[in-house]
Every structure is written in C-alpha cells, then in structure tokens.
Motif scaffolding. Structure first.
Motif, PDB file in Angstrom:
ATOM      1  N   LEU A 104       0.825  -1.211   0.000  1.00  0.00           N
ATOM      2  CA  LEU A 104       0.000   0.000   0.000  1.00  0.00           C
ATOM      3  C   LEU A 104       0.858   1.259   0.000  1.00  0.00           C
ATOM      4  O   LEU A 104       0.557   2.237  -0.696  1.00  0.00           O
ATOM      5  N   LYS A 105       1.957   1.244   0.758  1.00  0.00           N
ATOM      6  CA  LYS A 105       2.862   2.399   0.752  1.00  0.00           C
ATOM      7  C   LYS A 105       3.473   2.614  -0.624  1.00  0.00           C
ATOM      8  O   LYS A 105       3.634   3.748  -1.083  1.00  0.00           O
ATOM      9  N   SER A 106       3.812   1.496  -1.293  1.00  0.00           N
ATOM     10  CA  SER A 106       4.390   1.611  -2.630  1.00  0.00           C
ATOM     11  C   SER A 106       3.363   2.143  -3.631  1.00  0.00           C
ATOM     12  O   SER A 106       3.684   2.976  -4.485  1.00  0.00           O
ATOM     13  N   PHE A 156       0.301   8.549   6.129  1.00  0.00           N
ATOM     14  CA  PHE A 156       1.293   7.770   6.873  1.00  0.00           C
ATOM     15  C   PHE A 156       0.725   7.231   8.189  1.00  0.00           C
ATOM     16  O   PHE A 156       1.466   6.874   9.086  1.00  0.00           O
ATOM     17  N   GLY A 157      -0.586   7.163   8.317  1.00  0.00           N
ATOM     18  CA  GLY A 157      -1.233   6.634   9.511  1.00  0.00           C
ATOM     19  C   GLY A 157      -1.301   5.123   9.491  1.00  0.00           C
ATOM     20  O   GLY A 157      -0.427   4.440   8.978  1.00  0.00           O
ATOM     21  N   THR A 158      -2.370   4.572  10.032  1.00  0.00           N
ATOM     22  CA  THR A 158      -2.521   3.127  10.114  1.00  0.00           C
ATOM     23  C   THR A 158      -2.815   2.533   8.753  1.00  0.00           C
ATOM     24  O   THR A 158      -3.170   3.237   7.797  1.00  0.00           O
ATOM     25  N   PHE A 159      -2.709   1.210   8.709  1.00  0.00           N
ATOM     26  CA  PHE A 159      -3.009   0.515   7.451  1.00  0.00           C
ATOM     27  C   PHE A 159      -4.452   0.761   7.022  1.00  0.00           C
ATOM     28  O   PHE A 159      -4.743   0.992   5.847  1.00  0.00           O
ATOM     29  N   ALA A 160      -5.390   0.729   7.983  1.00  0.00           N
ATOM     30  CA  ALA A 160      -6.810   0.938   7.674  1.00  0.00           C
ATOM     31  C   ALA A 160      -7.037   2.328   7.101  1.00  0.00           C
ATOM     32  O   ALA A 160      -7.795   2.504   6.123  1.00  0.00           O
ATOM     33  N   GLU A 161      -6.368   3.344   7.655  1.00  0.00           N
ATOM     34  CA  GLU A 161      -6.517   4.713   7.147  1.00  0.00           C
ATOM     35  C   GLU A 161      -5.921   4.835   5.751  1.00  0.00           C
ATOM     36  O   GLU A 161      -6.493   5.490   4.864  1.00  0.00           O
ATOM     37  N   ASN A 162      -4.746   4.248   5.563  1.00  0.00           N
ATOM     38  CA  ASN A 162      -4.115   4.289   4.234  1.00  0.00           C
ATOM     39  C   ASN A 162      -5.009   3.667   3.182  1.00  0.00           C
ATOM     40  O   ASN A 162      -5.195   4.212   2.086  1.00  0.00           O
ATOM     41  N   LEU A 163      -5.544   2.482   3.508  1.00  0.00           N
ATOM     42  CA  LEU A 163      -6.387   1.773   2.554  1.00  0.00           C
ATOM     43  C   LEU A 163      -7.650   2.555   2.259  1.00  0.00           C
ATOM     44  O   LEU A 163      -8.064   2.679   1.097  1.00  0.00           O
ATOM     45  N   ALA A 164      -8.275   3.105   3.300  1.00  0.00           N
ATOM     46  CA  ALA A 164      -9.512   3.872   3.109  1.00  0.00           C
ATOM     47  C   ALA A 164      -9.262   5.091   2.225  1.00  0.00           C
ATOM     48  O   ALA A 164     -10.064   5.407   1.329  1.00  0.00           O
ATOM     49  N   PHE A 165      -8.112   5.780   2.460  1.00  0.00           N
ATOM     50  CA  PHE A 165      -7.796   6.957   1.664  1.00  0.00           C
ATOM     51  C   PHE A 165      -7.514   6.581   0.212  1.00  0.00           C
ATOM     52  O   PHE A 165      -7.986   7.238  -0.724  1.00  0.00           O
ATOM     53  N   LEU A 166      -6.761   5.501   0.010  1.00  0.00           N
ATOM     54  CA  LEU A 166      -6.446   5.068  -1.341  1.00  0.00           C
ATOM     55  C   LEU A 166      -7.704   4.691  -2.093  1.00  0.00           C
ATOM     56  O   LEU A 166      -7.892   5.073  -3.264  1.00  0.00           O
ATOM     57  N   LEU A 167      -8.595   3.951  -1.442  1.00  0.00           N
ATOM     58  CA  LEU A 167      -9.841   3.537  -2.096  1.00  0.00           C
ATOM     59  C   LEU A 167     -10.703   4.743  -2.422  1.00  0.00           C
ATOM     60  O   LEU A 167     -11.359   4.785  -3.469  1.00  0.00           O
ATOM     61  N   ALA A 168     -10.693   5.720  -1.538  1.00  0.00           N
ATOM     62  CA  ALA A 168     -11.469   6.935  -1.798  1.00  0.00           C
ATOM     63  C   ALA A 168     -10.941   7.665  -3.024  1.00  0.00           C
ATOM     64  O   ALA A 168     -11.717   8.176  -3.844  1.00  0.00           O
ATOM     65  N   CYS A 169      -9.601   7.699  -3.157  1.00  0.00           N
ATOM     66  CA  CYS A 169      -9.004   8.339  -4.335  1.00  0.00           C
ATOM     67  C   CYS A 169      -9.365   7.579  -5.612  1.00  0.00           C
ATOM     68  O   CYS A 169      -9.670   8.184  -6.650  1.00  0.00           O
ATOM     69  N   LEU A 170      -9.315   6.245  -5.545  1.00  0.00           N
ATOM     70  CA  LEU A 170      -9.603   5.444  -6.733  1.00  0.00           C
ATOM     71  C   LEU A 170     -11.076   5.488  -7.110  1.00  0.00           C
ATOM     72  O   LEU A 170     -11.432   5.334  -8.276  1.00  0.00           O
TER      73      LEU A 170
END
Length: 428
Positions: free
Chosen positions: A96-98, A114-128
């Motif tokens: 996910l970081k990559s 750069f927060g938790t895995f759940a936050e990273n994933l939620a943000f990435l999915l929101a962008c996509l």
C-alpha cells in the motif's frame, strides 16, 4: 585480429544481455495489448492473470507493451502505472505504501497517508473511487509473483483491487504475473468471486498455427543473436565480420549442430536458457579461438543436461555413498519396499566384512552419515506420524534412481575399486 574479436565479443555480449523486446506468441501479445488499451482508451476496468513457466518472458512481454503504450502520443498521458512485486512487498502494508508513492498521493492530506493501514487503505480507495471512467486517469496495477500476494493476511489488498476493477468508477486494470498454474485456487472465496477469471498462458516454443517448427524457431533466434548485421560498422572489421557471418551460416546448416539444437529444444525451450548458453560461448572467444564453435556450444548444452542429483551424489564421502549403494540394492531386491537404518547398516556391514581393503566404521558414525543423507533429501520418511519411533526403526524410501547412483559412482575419481564394483554388481 585480437582487437576485432574483442569488438565482436563486446557487441554480441551487449546484444544478448540487453535484449528486452518480447519474441513469442503474437496471439497472447495482441490479446494483452488489447486489454490494456481498452482500459486506457475506453475506461474499461479489467483483471487478468498471465501465466507461464519461469524464464519464458512474461514480465518482458508486459514491460514491452507498457513501453509501447507510453510511446503512443494519445495514450501516454492517460494512465498511471503501479508495479508491485511479491518478493519485495511481503505484506499489504508495504504494498500500500508503494502504491501511494507511485500514484503521487503520499502528501495528499497533511501526512494522513502515513497513519494506520486501515486509514491508508480507506484513503487510497477513496481516491480510486472518486470521479468516473471518462474523467479519471486509468490505473494499471502489475503484480509480479502474484501467487505470493495470495499469502498476505486475509488477501485484503487483492480483494479491494479486484473489487474496484468491477466498478464503473476509476478505470483500473489488475494484471497478475505468476508461474503457478493453480494460482486461482489460492484465492479466498470472496476474492475469487471478484476476479474476472481471465487467464492468458505463455508456452515455450512457437504457436501451433505457425508454419515453423520449434527447431527452426530456435535456429532463427540463434541467427538473430550471433550474426553481425550489415548496418553495424566496426573500425577495420569488415573482413572479419564477413568471415564471422560466413562461419555462422555454415554452422547453422551443420547436421550435428542441428541435432544438438533439437536436444536443447526437447530439454528446455525457454529463450533465457538459449541466451545464457550463447553468452557463455561468446565469453569464451579469444585470439586462439576467435570464432563461435560447435564444440563449445555442445559443451554448454551438456552442462545444462547434467543431473543436479548426480552432482550431489558425487559430493558425498565414501561412507555415505556406500550407504546409498546399500539402499540401491535393497530397493532392487525388495521392489522399492520401505527400508530402515537397521536393514541398511546390516547390508553395509556384510560388504565391509567381505572387503579387507574397506575399513569398517563404528555404528554412531554410520548413523550420522544416514542422518545427513536424510537431511539432503536423498531419502524420505514414509510416514512422518511415526517419527516417535527410534531413528533406527523409522521407515524410509529412496528418492533417487539406480541410474543416477551408477552415473555418479562411475564418474567419480578416487573412489575405491571395491565400492565401484559393488555399485555395478547385482550380487549383494
């Protein structure tokens, strides 16, 4: 002459080492290109697996197509490429970081990424999931060693990527590359239900529809790699170049050389293997032997055909090899039935008692040799559930063939004559 050979060697070495364009099935190439093009040009979300044996050129094919798309004027600015590798990205957090870095999203929201895995994933999915297929850039995910991603906890990343690829929002293409033909069975049920089940297979050799044999294809690839093209100009090299090409033409028509190529084709059709053999031959060029020779090529093919198990056997000491021979005789007499240490030790003791030149070894030392043979997997325990038994009475089976044992024994230097005769004898 020496400088000419050096120039030829350097040119061919660079040609062999830097070959990047895919040469293989045009059908597979066209299908994969069409899939990627539809994702970029028409906003169609897709998922696909590209399967084939190692070294056949799966990653090279994908890289070739990506370069072609990036060089297309009206497509090059319409997609984002994200590459992940199962060996490097060992868990979903690293992957996910990559992804975030490659999509230039790492500084999107005040360091939140750069927060938790759940936050990273939620943000990435929101962008996509923001936007639509007409206004958003397409994202192509290339997952090399795809089967390793299946080992990630809950397969969360795969689940979300496949889930997005089914939506009509941001156009996404998820392309997995793997040599595991059973990779779909590694997917969890919820992940499998979101996968499109598109699969492309790359096989060695040429397509069945082509009017050329695998032998002719291999010869053509050799001609492509080691002939010097007319447009290449070296200083004071034209005479040597013509002589070189003339000898290559003669070699390619040689019956013995074609037979060797046929052996290679039957053994391994991967172009990587062919290039490795050619590179070794080119490296051997020198002033005393300035031209590509049949003998050197045959030597490299013979090395490729060499059985690794035979090499392992030849690295054993005399005691370990005697135990292997005792196991060979036991398997031949009792039709591959199970054996244990006591049986093999008894057979070994009978042999040493009959041979005055072979020194007997104490039982604990023989046990250590037996355990080493098990450790390097020349024998295997038949029923691991019986591991509670004393080592002497656990059942084993021989995992190598009599032919491999005989080849190793007959080709070893310095082995006592009595041991060689024992191995080749049917009397025990």
């Amino acid at each position: 002459m020496e400088s000419n050979i050096k120039s030829i060697r350097e040119y061919l070495k660079q040609k062999l080492l830097r070959t990047s364009n895919f040469s293989g099935s045009e059908t597979v190439r066209n299908q994969l290109y069409d899939l990627l093009q539809r994702t970029i040009e028409h906003g169609e979300s897709n998922s696909m697996l590209l399967l084939g044996p190692r070294g056949i050129g799966k990653t090279r094919l994908v890289n070739d197509l990506i370069r072609e798309l990036e060089s297309t004027e009206f497509l090059k600015n319409d997609f984002i490429l994200v590459k992940l590798h199962g060996i490097k990205h060992t868990d979903d957090r690293l992957a996910l970081k990559s992804i975030t870095f490659q999509m230039n999203l790492e500084n999107a929201v005040d360091g939140k990424i750069f927060g938790t895995f759940a936050e990273n994933l939620a943000f990435l999915l929101a962008c996509l999931k923001t936007g639509n297929k007409h206004s958003s850039k397409s994202v192509i995910f290339v997952l090399d060693e795809f089967d390793l991603f299946c080992a990630h906890h809950n397969q969360t990343l795969l689940y979300n990527l496949f889930d997005i690829s089914q939506s009509a929002q941001t156009p996404v293409c998820v392309l997995g590359i793997t040599c595991r033909l059973d990779v779909v069975e590694l997917l969890e049920k919820r992940v499998k239900s979101r996968f499109s089940h598109r699969q492309l297979f790359l096989y060695p050799g040429v397509e069945e529809t082509d009017q050329v044999s695998n032998l002719d294809y291999a010869l053509e690839r050799i001609r492509h790699y080691i002939k010097l093209p007319d447009e290449i100009r070296f200083e004071s090299l034209n005479g040597t170049k013509n002589q070189w090409n003339s000898k290559i033409d003669v070699l390619l028509k040689d019956k013995k050389f074609r037979n060797i190529i046929q052996r290679l084709v039957d053994l391994d059709l991967n172009e990587r293997t062919l290039r490795t053999i050619l590179i070794n031959c080119i490296f051997d060029l020198k002033d005393a032997c300035p031209f590509f020779t049949l003998d050197k090529f045959e030597q490299e093919v013979n090395a490729l055909e060499r059985d690794d198990i035979v090499q392992v056997l030849q690295d054993l000491n005399v005691l370990e090899l005697c135990l292997i021979i005792a196991m060979k005789h036991h398997s031949e007499i009792y039709d591959n039935q199970a054996m244990n240490f006591e049986m093999i030790y008894s057979r070994y003791t009978i042999f040493t008692n009959k041979q005055s030149n072979i020194q007997a070894v104490q039982r604990p030392v023989v046990m250590k040799a037996f355990e080493h043979i098990e450790k390097i997997e020349l024998i295997g325990m038949i029923n691991p559930a019986n591991s509670w038994l004393q080592k002497e009475y656990q059942s084993f089976q021989l995992l190598i063939t009599s032919e491999q044992i005989l080849e190793a024994v007959n080709n070893m230097n310095g082995l006592p004559t009595e041991v060689v005769q024992w191995a080749n004898s049917s009397l025990v």
